[in-house]
Design an enzyme around this catalytic site. Sequence first.
Site, PDB file in Angstrom:
ATOM      1  N   GLY A  10       0.874  -1.213   0.084  1.00 44.55           N
ATOM      2  CA  GLY A  10      -0.075  -0.009   0.092  1.00 44.55           C
ATOM      3  C   GLY A  10       0.756   1.210  -0.202  1.00 44.55           C
ATOM      4  O   GLY A  10       0.511   2.254   0.692  1.00 44.55           O
ATOM      5  N   ALA A  13      -0.093   5.338  -1.629  1.00 44.91           N
ATOM      6  CA  ALA A  13      -0.759   6.786  -0.967  1.00 44.91           C
ATOM      7  C   ALA A  13      -0.736   6.554   0.582  1.00 44.91           C
ATOM      8  O   ALA A  13      -0.113   5.531   1.098  1.00 44.91           O
ATOM      9  CB  ALA A  13      -2.206   6.537  -1.220  1.00 44.91           C
ATOM     10  N   ARG A  35      -1.477  -1.303  -5.823  1.00 42.78           N
ATOM     11  CA  ARG A  35      -1.948  -1.817  -7.368  1.00 42.78           C
ATOM     12  C   ARG A  35      -1.850  -0.630  -8.389  1.00 42.78           C
ATOM     13  O   ARG A  35      -1.538  -1.028  -9.552  1.00 42.78           O
ATOM     14  CB  ARG A  35      -3.639  -1.847  -7.402  1.00 42.78           C
ATOM     15  CG  ARG A  35      -4.044  -3.344  -6.505  1.00 42.78           C
ATOM     16  CD  ARG A  35      -5.372  -3.326  -6.184  1.00 42.78           C
ATOM     17  NE  ARG A  35      -5.883  -2.104  -5.395  1.00 42.78           N
ATOM     18  CZ  ARG A  35      -6.951  -1.746  -4.863  1.00 42.78           C
ATOM     19  NH1 ARG A  35      -7.998  -2.491  -5.278  1.00 42.78           N
ATOM     20  NH2 ARG A  35      -7.169  -0.667  -4.061  1.00 42.78           N
ATOM     21  N   SER A 139      -5.633  -0.583  13.796  1.00 39.93           N
ATOM     22  CA  SER A 139      -6.732   0.401  13.803  1.00 39.93           C
ATOM     23  C   SER A 139      -7.257   0.653  15.199  1.00 39.93           C
ATOM     24  O   SER A 139      -7.657  -0.517  15.867  1.00 39.93           O
ATOM     25  CB  SER A 139      -7.647   0.568  12.867  1.00 39.93           C
ATOM     26  OG  SER A 139      -8.666   1.764  12.907  1.00 39.93           O
ATOM     27  N   TYR A 152     -15.181  -3.757   8.649  1.00 41.61           N
ATOM     28  CA  TYR A 152     -13.718  -3.126   8.987  1.00 41.61           C
ATOM     29  C   TYR A 152     -13.145  -3.327  10.320  1.00 41.61           C
ATOM     30  O   TYR A 152     -11.928  -3.744  10.234  1.00 41.61           O
ATOM     31  CB  TYR A 152     -13.999  -1.766   8.334  1.00 41.61           C
ATOM     32  CG  TYR A 152     -12.792  -1.077   8.319  1.00 41.61           C
ATOM     33  CD1 TYR A 152     -11.650  -1.223   7.704  1.00 41.61           C
ATOM     34  CD2 TYR A 152     -12.358  -0.020   9.802  1.00 41.61           C
ATOM     35  CE1 TYR A 152     -10.361  -0.679   7.911  1.00 41.61           C
ATOM     36  CE2 TYR A 152     -11.125   0.479   9.681  1.00 41.61           C
ATOM     37  CZ  TYR A 152     -10.210   0.132   8.758  1.00 41.61           C
ATOM     38  OH  TYR A 152      -8.909   0.913   8.955  1.00 41.61           O
ATOM     39  N   LYS A 156      -9.517  -5.450  11.539  1.00 41.34           N
ATOM     40  CA  LYS A 156      -8.475  -4.877  12.315  1.00 41.34           C
ATOM     41  C   LYS A 156      -8.376  -5.671  13.547  1.00 41.34           C
ATOM     42  O   LYS A 156      -7.160  -5.666  14.227  1.00 41.34           O
ATOM     43  CB  LYS A 156      -8.827  -3.107  12.527  1.00 41.34           C
ATOM     44  CG  LYS A 156      -8.504  -2.477  11.085  1.00 41.34           C
ATOM     45  CD  LYS A 156      -7.227  -2.721  10.415  1.00 41.34           C
ATOM     46  CE  LYS A 156      -7.208  -2.005   9.174  1.00 41.34           C
ATOM     47  NZ  LYS A 156      -5.702  -2.184   8.640  1.00 41.34           N
ATOM     48  N   PRO A 182      -3.712   3.203  14.541  1.00 36.54           N
ATOM     49  CA  PRO A 182      -3.992   4.640  14.474  1.00 36.54           C
ATOM     50  C   PRO A 182      -5.543   5.127  14.650  1.00 36.54           C
ATOM     51  O   PRO A 182      -6.386   4.205  14.220  1.00 36.54           O
ATOM     52  CB  PRO A 182      -3.504   5.078  13.181  1.00 36.54           C
ATOM     53  CG  PRO A 182      -2.776   4.303  12.725  1.00 36.54           C
ATOM     54  CD  PRO A 182      -3.365   2.871  13.302  1.00 36.54           C
ATOM     55  N   THR A 187      -6.034  10.819   4.920  1.00 35.83           N
ATOM     56  CA  THR A 187      -5.435  10.293   3.686  1.00 35.83           C
ATOM     57  C   THR A 187      -6.484  10.089   2.695  1.00 35.83           C
ATOM     58  O   THR A 187      -7.488  10.672   2.702  1.00 35.83           O
ATOM     59  CB  THR A 187      -4.669   8.862   4.180  1.00 35.83           C
ATOM     60  OG1 THR A 187      -5.946   8.009   4.440  1.00 35.83           O
ATOM     61  CG2 THR A 187      -3.632   8.819   5.353  1.00 35.83           C
TER      62      THR A 187
HETATM   63  P1  NDP Z   1      -5.034   5.236   1.842  1.00 37.73           P
HETATM   64  O1  NDP Z   1      -6.303   4.993   1.037  1.00 37.73           O
HETATM   65  O2  NDP Z   1      -4.549   6.555   1.670  1.00 37.73           O
HETATM   66  O3  NDP Z   1      -4.005   4.080   1.281  1.00 37.73           O
HETATM   67  C1  NDP Z   1      -4.310   2.657   1.157  1.00 37.73           C
HETATM   68  C2  NDP Z   1      -3.303   2.078   0.471  1.00 37.73           C
HETATM   69  O4  NDP Z   1      -3.619   0.536   0.308  1.00 37.73           O
HETATM   70  C3  NDP Z   1      -2.998   2.450  -0.803  1.00 37.73           C
HETATM   71  O5  NDP Z   1      -1.819   2.651  -1.227  1.00 37.73           O
HETATM   72  C4  NDP Z   1      -3.618   1.476  -1.702  1.00 37.73           C
HETATM   73  O6  NDP Z   1      -3.162   1.369  -2.963  1.00 37.73           O
HETATM   74  C5  NDP Z   1      -3.500   0.091  -0.956  1.00 37.73           C
HETATM   75  N1  NDP Z   1      -4.359  -0.915  -1.223  1.00 37.73           N
HETATM   76  C6  NDP Z   1      -5.631  -1.079  -0.982  1.00 37.73           C
HETATM   77  N2  NDP Z   1      -5.973  -2.264  -1.406  1.00 37.73           N
HETATM   78  C7  NDP Z   1      -5.001  -2.826  -1.855  1.00 37.73           C
HETATM   79  C8  NDP Z   1      -4.827  -4.254  -2.547  1.00 37.73           C
HETATM   80  N3  NDP Z   1      -5.806  -5.073  -2.956  1.00 37.73           N
HETATM   81  N4  NDP Z   1      -3.638  -4.815  -2.833  1.00 37.73           N
HETATM   82  C9  NDP Z   1      -2.626  -3.903  -2.657  1.00 37.73           C
HETATM   83  N5  NDP Z   1      -2.677  -2.482  -1.982  1.00 37.73           N
HETATM   84  C10 NDP Z   1      -4.019  -2.125  -1.695  1.00 37.73           C
HETATM   85  O7  NDP Z   1      -5.293   4.843   3.035  1.00 37.73           O
HETATM   86  P2  NDP Z   1      -4.331   4.819   4.412  1.00 37.73           P
HETATM   87  O8  NDP Z   1      -2.974   5.203   4.264  1.00 37.73           O
HETATM   88  O9  NDP Z   1      -5.174   5.904   5.385  1.00 37.73           O
HETATM   89  O10 NDP Z   1      -4.490   3.370   4.957  1.00 37.73           O
HETATM   90  C11 NDP Z   1      -3.343   2.598   5.006  1.00 37.73           C
HETATM   91  C12 NDP Z   1      -3.705   1.516   6.267  1.00 37.73           C
HETATM   92  O11 NDP Z   1      -4.105   2.363   7.348  1.00 37.73           O
HETATM   93  C13 NDP Z   1      -5.181   0.551   6.057  1.00 37.73           C
HETATM   94  O12 NDP Z   1      -4.679  -0.576   6.240  1.00 37.73           O
HETATM   95  C14 NDP Z   1      -6.017   1.428   6.878  1.00 37.73           C
HETATM   96  O13 NDP Z   1      -7.044   0.535   7.203  1.00 37.73           O
HETATM   97  C15 NDP Z   1      -5.307   1.566   8.065  1.00 37.73           C
HETATM   98  N6  NDP Z   1      -5.699   2.698   8.954  1.00 37.73           N
HETATM   99  C16 NDP Z   1      -6.065   3.977   8.170  1.00 37.73           C
HETATM  100  C17 NDP Z   1      -6.606   5.050   9.252  1.00 37.73           C
HETATM  101  C18 NDP Z   1      -7.162   6.302   8.768  1.00 37.73           C
HETATM  102  O14 NDP Z   1      -7.701   7.010   9.347  1.00 37.73           O
HETATM  103  N7  NDP Z   1      -6.583   6.852   7.728  1.00 37.73           N
HETATM  104  C19 NDP Z   1      -6.989   4.875  10.918  1.00 37.73           C
HETATM  105  C20 NDP Z   1      -6.119   3.428  11.205  1.00 37.73           C
HETATM  106  C21 NDP Z   1      -5.802   2.522  10.258  1.00 37.73           C
HETATM  107  P3  NDP Z   1      -3.620   0.923  -4.488  1.00 37.73           P
HETATM  108  O15 NDP Z   1      -5.148   1.326  -4.467  1.00 37.73           O
HETATM  109  O16 NDP Z   1      -2.639   1.596  -5.631  1.00 37.73           O
HETATM  110  O17 NDP Z   1      -3.697  -0.526  -4.547  1.00 37.73           O
HETATM  111  C1  8X3 Z   2      -9.490   4.149  10.452  1.00 37.58           C
HETATM  112  C2  8X3 Z   2     -10.002   4.903  11.588  1.00 37.58           C
HETATM  113  O1  8X3 Z   2     -12.055   5.372  12.902  1.00 37.58           O
HETATM  114  O2  8X3 Z   2     -12.039   5.647  10.401  1.00 37.58           O
HETATM  115  O3  8X3 Z   2      -9.246   2.675  10.796  1.00 37.58           O
HETATM  116  O4  8X3 Z   2     -12.196   3.395  11.557  1.00 37.58           O
HETATM  117  S1  8X3 Z   2     -11.561   4.698  11.706  1.00 37.58           S
END
Ligand code: NDP
Ligand code: 8X3
Length: 260
Positions: A10, A13, A35, A139, A152, A156, A182, A187
């Site tokens: 991932g 982004a 991806r 998370s 979801y 987690k 987190p 993001t």
């Molecule tokens: P973003 O959507 O900004 O980034 C998610 C990343 O995951 C992207 O790079 C995306 O790349 C990749 N991804 C999604 N599906 C796939 C797949 N099938 N195969 C490979 N890569 C994949 O979100 P965040 O950076 O915020 O999230 C990152 C992690 O943190 C996640 O696991 C999320 O659940 C977790 N998280 C996020 C929080 C938040 O509030 N933002 C809080 C807590 C946890 P691409 O689309 O190019 O494949």
């Molecule tokens: C992302 C945080 O609160 O949107 O894991 O589920 S929350």
Amino acid sequence: MEGKTIFITGASAGFGAACSRSFALQGNRLILTARRTDSLLRLQEELAHRCDVRIIPLDVRDREAVHGAIASLPERFRDIDVLINNAGLALGLEPAHQVDLEDWETMVDTNIKGLMYCTRCVLPGMVARNRGHIVNIGSTAGAWPYPGGNVYGATKAFVTQFSRNLRCDLLGTRVRVTCIQPGMAETEFSRVRFKGDDDKAAGVYAGAEPLTAEDIADTVLWVVNRPAHVNVNSLELMSIDQAWGPLAVHRTADQAGRGD
Ligand code: NDP
Ligand code: 8X3
């Protein structure tokens, strides 16, 4: 911590891209996967002058592709020191009886099974070398329920418990496992959750100061940079503008006025 090989899922982004930048600054070798090839290419171009970067377009849900990507790494990238299992997503915020079952499956396939596939492929090498660190991105949603968090949050919770169970299996080795948990961070996460509805996504963060992707990258860097004998088991962090709510109580209309 110089010259380590870091595998990030991932990376295109959010947290993954921020981790890529932070680890690049320390001169590590990076394997960046996601991806979206175009985003990975841009990141590679940005970071190439700092360190050795290999990009692999990869869908973590594809077990064979994960295996193939890791098995075909060139020699200098083969000994992965740090696996950051970050790829993941939330889809929808509907109550359980209204959700699209496909969304649930996508979350399970990505957040649980994708993380399992990457871990299972990388772990034997770490154990054989008797060093390594797996950083799983969980998370707050894995510990604290909220309406619409249904699958979801459950995925987690899996990440949290899987991380702990891994350490049990790894006791006696120098392989570390950390689960970062987190809270709300700005993001692409909410844009993905609300399927491109930017207004709805912006509403999640409106009037608050959420965590940033860089905050998470700092945290990952910190846990990885602890001395080799220190295993940070889990680390939960939230924005100063977020906290837990009270337990919910449903009241029927005729009881709601009692006690006035
Ligand atoms: P973003 O959507 O900004 O980034 C998610 C990343 O995951 C992207 O790079 C995306 O790349 C990749 N991804 C999604 N599906 C796939 C797949 N099938 N195969 C490979 N890569 C994949 O979100 P965040 O950076 O915020 O999230 C990152 C992690 O943190 C996640 O696991 C999320 O659940 C977790 N998280 C996020 C929080 C938040 O509030 N933002 C809080 C807590 C946890 P691409 O689309 O190019 O494949
Ligand atoms: C992302 C945080 O609160 O949107 O894991 O589920 S929350």
